[in-house]
Design an enzyme around this catalytic site. Structure first.
Site, short mmCIF file in Angstrom:
data_model
loop_
_atom_site.label_atom_id
_atom_site.label_comp_id
_atom_site.label_asym_id
_atom_site.label_seq_id
_atom_site.Cartn_x
_atom_site.Cartn_y
_atom_site.Cartn_z
N LYS A 189 -19.67 9.89 -34.39
CA LYS A 189 -19.46 8.76 -33.47
C LYS A 189 -19.65 7.41 -34.18
O LYS A 189 -20.21 7.34 -35.28
CB LYS A 189 -20.41 8.91 -32.28
CG LYS A 189 -20.12 10.16 -31.43
CD LYS A 189 -20.98 10.18 -30.17
CE LYS A 189 -20.66 11.41 -29.31
NZ LYS A 189 -21.44 11.39 -28.04
N TYR A 215 -12.55 11.65 -22.60
CA TYR A 215 -13.76 11.93 -21.80
C TYR A 215 -13.45 11.97 -20.30
O TYR A 215 -14.36 11.73 -19.49
CB TYR A 215 -14.84 10.89 -22.10
CG TYR A 215 -15.57 11.14 -23.41
CD1 TYR A 215 -16.47 12.19 -23.55
CD2 TYR A 215 -15.36 10.32 -24.51
CE1 TYR A 215 -17.15 12.42 -24.75
CE2 TYR A 215 -16.04 10.53 -25.72
CZ TYR A 215 -16.93 11.59 -25.83
OH TYR A 215 -17.60 11.81 -27.01
N ASN A 263 -25.43 8.89 -29.84
CA ASN A 263 -26.08 10.10 -30.35
C ASN A 263 -25.35 10.78 -31.50
O ASN A 263 -25.40 12.00 -31.63
CB ASN A 263 -26.36 11.07 -29.19
CG ASN A 263 -25.11 11.51 -28.48
OD1 ASN A 263 -24.01 11.03 -28.78
ND2 ASN A 263 -25.24 12.42 -27.55
N HIS A 279 -20.29 14.35 -31.55
CA HIS A 279 -19.77 15.12 -30.42
C HIS A 279 -19.58 16.56 -30.86
O HIS A 279 -19.24 16.82 -32.01
CB HIS A 279 -18.40 14.55 -29.99
CG HIS A 279 -17.66 15.45 -29.04
ND1 HIS A 279 -17.91 15.44 -27.69
CD2 HIS A 279 -16.72 16.42 -29.25
CE1 HIS A 279 -17.13 16.36 -27.11
NE2 HIS A 279 -16.41 16.96 -28.03
N GLU A 320 -9.49 19.70 -27.24
CA GLU A 320 -9.92 18.52 -27.99
C GLU A 320 -9.29 18.47 -29.38
O GLU A 320 -8.91 17.39 -29.86
CB GLU A 320 -11.45 18.51 -28.07
CG GLU A 320 -12.09 18.27 -26.71
CD GLU A 320 -13.59 18.49 -26.67
OE1 GLU A 320 -14.18 18.30 -25.59
OE2 GLU A 320 -14.19 18.84 -27.72
P1 IDP Z 1 -22.87 16.42 -25.05
O1 IDP Z 1 -22.24 15.37 -25.96
O2 IDP Z 1 -24.22 16.86 -25.56
O3 IDP Z 1 -21.95 17.57 -24.74
P2 IDP Z 1 -22.29 15.41 -22.37
O4 IDP Z 1 -23.16 15.69 -21.18
O5 IDP Z 1 -21.00 16.14 -22.48
O6 IDP Z 1 -23.21 15.68 -23.67
O7 IDP Z 1 -22.04 13.84 -22.40
C1 IDP Z 1 -21.05 13.29 -23.26
C2 IDP Z 1 -21.64 12.09 -23.95
O8 IDP Z 1 -21.92 11.09 -22.96
C3 IDP Z 1 -22.98 12.32 -24.65
O9 IDP Z 1 -22.85 12.85 -25.95
C4 IDP Z 1 -23.56 10.91 -24.67
O10 IDP Z 1 -22.95 10.11 -25.70
C5 IDP Z 1 -23.10 10.38 -23.32
N1 IDP Z 1 -24.12 10.63 -22.27
C6 IDP Z 1 -24.36 11.79 -21.61
N2 IDP Z 1 -25.35 11.65 -20.71
C7 IDP Z 1 -25.77 10.38 -20.82
C8 IDP Z 1 -26.79 9.62 -20.15
O11 IDP Z 1 -27.53 10.11 -19.28
N3 IDP Z 1 -26.92 8.32 -20.52
C9 IDP Z 1 -26.13 7.73 -21.48
N4 IDP Z 1 -25.16 8.42 -22.12
C10 IDP Z 1 -24.98 9.71 -21.81
MG MG Z 2 -20.15 17.52 -23.75
#
Ligand code: IDP
Ligand code: MG
Length: 140
Positions: free
Chosen positions: A11, A51, A114, A117, A128
């Site tokens: 990212k 997304y 974070n 992905h 994807e």
């Molecule tokens: P993942 O990337 O671990 O699969 P997902 O729930 O699919 O997590 O969420 C996609 C992305 O959205 C996350 O990687 C993160 O960047 C962002 N995200 C998810 N939940 C939150 C949140 O509660 N606050 C802020 N960003 C979030």
């Molecule tokens: Mg996800």
């Protein structure tokens, strides 16, 4: 039966801090083979489309703004049991909850920024990968 491919993006937070090389090394050191890879900057529209499953959630606007804020490294990775093994390697979405030694524990700033992905299912790994790569861009 589980599939052998997953899709990842490094990212914008991690790319801008020059963690790309260290993160790719973690992927290959842990048994993943790179089948396709490119550096691209998503438009806001492309980030929204990628997304789309999260549309309507409170973090969707921030997520799509962040993911279009700078280049990402997109890649298709191959390994037996790729989706589950890769999610174990990257760790929990929130780095505060990620296990020691995981990519997100080492490189993520926060739950939103974070570092990486990873696909959550074989079906989404294929969707994807197709979003970013044509057949001729993949070594499968
Ligand atoms: P993942 O990337 O671990 O699969 P997902 O729930 O699919 O997590 O969420 C996609 C992305 O959205 C996350 O990687 C993160 O960047 C962002 N995200 C998810 N939940 C939150 C949140 O509660 N606050 C802020 N960003 C979030
Ligand atoms: Mg996800």
């Amino acid at each position: 039966m589980t599939g052998n491919q997953t899709f990842t993006m490094i990212k914008p937070d991690a790319v801008s801090k020059n963690h790309t090389g260290a993160i790719l090394k973690m992927f290959t050191d842990n048994g993943f083979t790179i089948a396709a890879m490119k550096l691209v900057r998503l438009t806001r529209e492309q980030a929204c489309a990628f997304y789309d499953v999260h549309r309507g959630k409170p973090f969707y606007d921030g997520l799509t703004e962040f993911m279009s804020s700078g280049p990402v490294v997109a890649a298709c990775l191959l390994k037996d049991n790729a989706v589950a093994d890769f999610r174990q390697l990257i760790g929990a979405t929130d780095p505060a909850e990620a296990a020691d030694g995981t990519v997100r524990k080492l490189f993520a700033e926060s739950k939103s920024r974070n570092a990486v992905h990873g696909s959550d299912s074989d079906e989404n790994a294929a969707i994807e990968s197709d979003f970013f790569f044509s057949k001729i861009e993949r070594v499968l």
